[in-house]
Design a protein around this motif. Structure first.
Motif, PDB file in Angstrom:
ATOM      1  N   PHE A   1      61.493  50.855 -50.497  1.00  0.00           N
ATOM      2  CA  PHE A   1      61.466  52.314 -50.631  1.00  0.00           C
ATOM      3  C   PHE A   1      61.721  52.892 -49.249  1.00  0.00           C
ATOM      4  N   ARG A   2      62.972  53.239 -49.028  1.00  0.00           N
ATOM      5  CA  ARG A   2      63.371  53.787 -47.733  1.00  0.00           C
ATOM      6  C   ARG A   2      63.317  55.315 -47.809  1.00  0.00           C
ATOM      7  N   GLU A   3      62.624  55.951 -46.891  1.00  0.00           N
ATOM      8  CA  GLU A   3      62.617  57.412 -46.836  1.00  0.00           C
ATOM      9  C   GLU A   3      64.043  57.828 -46.501  1.00  0.00           C
TER      10      GLU A   3
ATOM     11  N   PHE B   1      73.481  56.995 -57.405  1.00  0.00           N
ATOM     12  CA  PHE B   1      73.458  55.531 -57.347  1.00  0.00           C
ATOM     13  C   PHE B   1      74.715  55.059 -56.645  1.00  0.00           C
ATOM     14  N   GLU B   2      74.553  54.108 -55.752  1.00  0.00           N
ATOM     15  CA  GLU B   2      75.722  53.693 -54.982  1.00  0.00           C
ATOM     16  C   GLU B   2      75.636  52.229 -54.583  1.00  0.00           C
ATOM     17  N   ALA B   3      76.764  51.731 -54.078  1.00  0.00           N
ATOM     18  CA  ALA B   3      76.797  50.393 -53.515  1.00  0.00           C
ATOM     19  C   ALA B   3      76.108  50.481 -52.158  1.00  0.00           C
ATOM     20  N   ILE B   4      75.492  49.388 -51.729  1.00  0.00           N
ATOM     21  CA  ILE B   4      74.785  49.421 -50.437  1.00  0.00           C
ATOM     22  C   ILE B   4      75.791  49.288 -49.281  1.00  0.00           C
ATOM     23  N   HIS B   5      76.987  48.780 -49.573  1.00  0.00           N
ATOM     24  CA  HIS B   5      77.954  48.503 -48.503  1.00  0.00           C
ATOM     25  C   HIS B   5      78.821  49.725 -48.183  1.00  0.00           C
TER      26      HIS B   5
ATOM     27  N   GLY C   1      64.633  51.431 -42.635  1.00  0.00           N
ATOM     28  CA  GLY C   1      64.986  51.092 -44.016  1.00  0.00           C
ATOM     29  C   GLY C   1      66.461  50.754 -44.130  1.00  0.00           C
ATOM     30  N   ASP C   2      67.273  51.495 -43.404  1.00  0.00           N
ATOM     31  CA  ASP C   2      68.715  51.237 -43.397  1.00  0.00           C
ATOM     32  C   ASP C   2      68.980  49.804 -42.929  1.00  0.00           C
ATOM     33  N   ILE C   3      68.374  49.460 -41.802  1.00  0.00           N
ATOM     34  CA  ILE C   3      68.661  48.165 -41.169  1.00  0.00           C
ATOM     35  C   ILE C   3      68.058  47.008 -41.972  1.00  0.00           C
TER      36      ILE C   3
ATOM     37  N   GLU D   1      78.993  65.214 -40.160  1.00  0.00           N
ATOM     38  CA  GLU D   1      77.901  64.423 -40.706  1.00  0.00           C
ATOM     39  C   GLU D   1      78.435  63.477 -41.776  1.00  0.00           C
ATOM     40  N   SER D   2      77.739  62.377 -41.971  1.00  0.00           N
ATOM     41  CA  SER D   2      78.099  61.459 -43.048  1.00  0.00           C
ATOM     42  C   SER D   2      77.901  62.169 -44.397  1.00  0.00           C
ATOM     43  N   ALA D   3      78.841  61.978 -45.334  1.00  0.00           N
ATOM     44  CA  ALA D   3      78.732  62.624 -46.652  1.00  0.00           C
ATOM     45  C   ALA D   3      77.456  62.164 -47.354  1.00  0.00           C
ATOM     46  N   ASN D   4      77.082  60.894 -47.124  1.00  0.00           N
ATOM     47  CA  ASN D   4      75.849  60.380 -47.729  1.00  0.00           C
ATOM     48  C   ASN D   4      74.642  61.176 -47.270  1.00  0.00           C
ATOM     49  N   VAL D   5      74.600  61.398 -45.963  1.00  0.00           N
ATOM     50  CA  VAL D   5      73.444  62.094 -45.399  1.00  0.00           C
ATOM     51  C   VAL D   5      73.411  63.524 -45.936  1.00  0.00           C
ATOM     52  N   THR D   6      74.586  64.179 -45.996  1.00  0.00           N
ATOM     53  CA  THR D   6      74.647  65.549 -46.518  1.00  0.00           C
ATOM     54  C   THR D   6      74.175  65.576 -47.968  1.00  0.00           C
ATOM     55  N   LEU D   7      74.679  64.656 -48.776  1.00  0.00           N
ATOM     56  CA  LEU D   7      74.309  64.660 -50.198  1.00  0.00           C
ATOM     57  C   LEU D   7      72.826  64.361 -50.394  1.00  0.00           C
ATOM     58  N   ARG D   8      72.310  63.419 -49.605  1.00  0.00           N
ATOM     59  CA  ARG D   8      70.892  63.097 -49.735  1.00  0.00           C
ATOM     60  C   ARG D   8      70.054  64.328 -49.403  1.00  0.00           C
ATOM     61  N   ARG D   9      70.503  65.084 -48.416  1.00  0.00           N
ATOM     62  CA  ARG D   9      69.753  66.284 -48.047  1.00  0.00           C
ATOM     63  C   ARG D   9      69.943  67.391 -49.088  1.00  0.00           C
TER      64      ARG D   9
ATOM     65  N   VAL E   1      65.894  53.562 -53.081  1.00  0.00           N
ATOM     66  CA  VAL E   1      65.263  52.370 -53.650  1.00  0.00           C
ATOM     67  C   VAL E   1      66.275  51.235 -53.697  1.00  0.00           C
ATOM     68  N   ARG E   2      65.940  50.136 -53.061  1.00  0.00           N
ATOM     69  CA  ARG E   2      66.876  49.006 -52.974  1.00  0.00           C
ATOM     70  C   ARG E   2      66.171  47.707 -53.336  1.00  0.00           C
ATOM     71  N   PRO E   3      66.447  47.193 -54.540  1.00  0.00           N
ATOM     72  CA  PRO E   3      65.829  45.923 -54.936  1.00  0.00           C
ATOM     73  C   PRO E   3      66.637  44.733 -54.419  1.00  0.00           C
TER      74      PRO E   3
ATOM     75  N   GLU F   1      65.199  59.526 -38.417  1.00  0.00           N
ATOM     76  CA  GLU F   1      66.244  59.593 -37.386  1.00  0.00           C
ATOM     77  C   GLU F   1      67.505  60.269 -37.918  1.00  0.00           C
ATOM     78  N   TYR F   2      67.592  60.415 -39.255  1.00  0.00           N
ATOM     79  CA  TYR F   2      68.837  60.897 -39.851  1.00  0.00           C
ATOM     80  C   TYR F   2      68.935  62.416 -39.933  1.00  0.00           C
ATOM     81  N   VAL F   3      67.788  63.073 -40.147  1.00  0.00           N
ATOM     82  CA  VAL F   3      67.864  64.493 -40.504  1.00  0.00           C
ATOM     83  C   VAL F   3      68.532  65.323 -39.406  1.00  0.00           C
TER      84      VAL F   3
HETATM   85  C1  IPM Z   1      73.478  53.164 -46.276  1.00  0.00           C
HETATM   86  C2  IPM Z   1      74.614  53.407 -45.346  1.00  0.00           C
HETATM   87  C3  IPM Z   1      74.564  54.855 -44.890  1.00  0.00           C
HETATM   88  C4  IPM Z   1      73.292  55.034 -44.117  1.00  0.00           C
HETATM   89  C5  IPM Z   1      75.773  55.324 -44.071  1.00  0.00           C
HETATM   90  C6  IPM Z   1      77.051  55.144 -44.830  1.00  0.00           C
HETATM   91  C7  IPM Z   1      75.598  56.748 -43.621  1.00  0.00           C
HETATM   92  O1  IPM Z   1      74.569  52.530 -44.277  1.00  0.00           O
HETATM   93  O2  IPM Z   1      73.431  53.798 -47.334  1.00  0.00           O
HETATM   94  O3  IPM Z   1      72.619  52.351 -45.943  1.00  0.00           O
HETATM   95  O4  IPM Z   1      73.228  54.779 -42.910  1.00  0.00           O
HETATM   96  O5  IPM Z   1      72.321  55.451 -44.727  1.00  0.00           O
END
Ligand code: IPM
Ligand code: MG
Length: 380
Positions: A157-159, A301-305, A272-274, A126-134, A142-144, A164-166
């Motif tokens: 405000f992205r859930e 808090f993180e970079a969006i990229h 929200g991701d897209i 799994e993506s570390a982001n997804v694991t940490l968010r969970r 939140v992305r301004p 699709e991620y869980v």
């Molecule tokens: C984001 C990223 C992440 C996501 C990736 C890195 C898993 O694209 O934070 O938008 O898809 O949520």
């Protein structure tokens, strides 16, 4: 396995998933109430480098934070803790998206600033982001996106914990010719992100919230998302709640005639991701947008990229844009109640996007990260 055996195995795995997701829903219903960090005696800020260009931008973000928080660090009101070990090599070697000792370290912090982490394609890691968010239950992403000269002031405000991620790494292959993934939307999961969006709208003088789904096609899940958002909207009489489908919203954001009317958006995870990448591009690229992942206990808090592996391969280390992680740092400062420091940072970041500042483009023709950071420190 023959067809019948595949079906049986899939049904069993689906049953386990349903039970687990219903327990998660129950836990959310019992959910903890938010703590305010502003009143906490000591706040621990964890810094996570990440992969690829992560350590490069995090080094600069650390320098900036140390400067801005000088007094709080000296008095011990804020502690900065470096978290090691969330690297792709370590995660692959241990076969864990977030190794358990690293997770423990992370949980000993209140807030985190994190560089991008790489996710292996395919496989089951799994993506570390997804694991940490969970694991930290960071349900609000939140992305301004703010472009004053185009009259754009959007907050997304992205859930961040379902949709699709869980179960994104838990789909099933039913025989060789077919694969099925699962999307999960729950009442309490939607209610809390909708409330976050409407509260933000109310507290910031906004008059409309756009609910973005594809409920004409994903009838059950997106249908529920929209329905719950409208239920929450009923508590906010001064704020208009409008449904939009994600495809036309993608078009609207590049339509200068109508995009200025949008203010606050609430969306399921994948849309929200897209959409937030699209929005960031309108602001000047994904390198320019910050991202907050907040829950009732923790915030990250993180970079969006992403990790930009191609920049490293092409030897473009010196041309990496740190703006996104700096914006994330500003959001973090606000979150921990350091408004004055956040304003100071905001002022210099606005200036650094002006015509007189060095322009980092990600290419050799542009300015280097060192030049931009030098400019920022001079003007701080
Ligand atoms: C984001 C990223 C992440 C996501 C990736 C890195 C898993 O694209 O934070 O938008 O898809 O949520
Ligand atoms: Mg993304």
């Amino acid at each position: 396995m023959n067809r019948e055996e595949y079906i049986k195995a899939s049904v069993e795995s689906f049953e386990a998933i349903l039970r687990e997701q219903l327990s998660r829903t129950d836990r959310m219903k019992e959910g903890a109430k938010p703590e305010s960090l502003a009143d906490k005696e000591v706040i621990t800020v964890g810094l996570i480098d990440g992969d690829g260009i992560g350590p490069i931008i995090m080094k600069e973000a650390e320098g900036l934070l140390k400067k801005l928080l000088e007094k709080d660090l000296a008095s011990g009101r804020i502690i900065i803790k470096k978290i090691e070990g969330l690297t792709l090599e370590n995660r692959l070697a241990l076969g864990r998206s977030v190794p358990s000792d690293v997770l423990e370290e992370i949980k000993s912090c209140d807030v985190l600033l994190k560089g991008p982490t790489a996710t292996p394609k395919g496989g089951t890691m799994e993506s570390a982001n997804v694991t940490l968010r969970r694991e930290l239950d960071l349900y609000a992403n939140v992305r301004p996106v703010y472009v004053p000269e185009k009259d754009i002031d959007w907050t997304f405000f992205r859930e961040n914990t379902e949709g699709e991620y869980v179960l994104g790494s838990r789909g099933v292959e039913v025989g060789e010719d077919m694969a099925v993934d699962f999307k999960v939307i729950t009442d309490p999961g939607t209610e809390r992100i909708a409330r976050a969006a409407f509260e933000f709208a109310k507290n910031n003088g906004k008059t409309s919230v756009s609910i973005v789904t594809k409920a004409n096609i994903m009838k059950k899940t997106d249908g529920k998302f929209s329905e719950v958002c409208h239920r929450v909207a009923a508590d906010y009489p001064g704020i208009k709640a409008e449904d939009w489908y994600v495809d036309i919203m993608a078009a609207n954001l590049v339509n200068p005639l109508i995009r200025s009317q949008f203010q606050v958006f609430v969306l399921p995870n994948l849309y929200g991701d897209i959409i937030t990448d699209e929005a960031a591009e309108i602001q000047g690229g994904v390198g320019t947008a910050g991202s907050a992942n907040t829950g009732d206990r923790y915030a990250m808090f993180e970079a969006i990229h992403g990790t930009a592996p191609r920049m490293i391969e092409d030897g473009l280390q010196d041309y990496v844009n740190p703006m996104s992680i700096f914006k994330a740092s500003e959001m973090m400062l606000r979150h921990i109640g350091r408004q004055a420091e956040a304003e100071r940072l905001k002022a210099v970041l606005d200036k650094a996007q002006g015509d007189d500042a060095p322009k980092v483009t990600g290419f050799r023709e542009g300015a280097t990260i060192g030049e931009l950071v030098g400019y920022i420190f001079e003007n701080l």
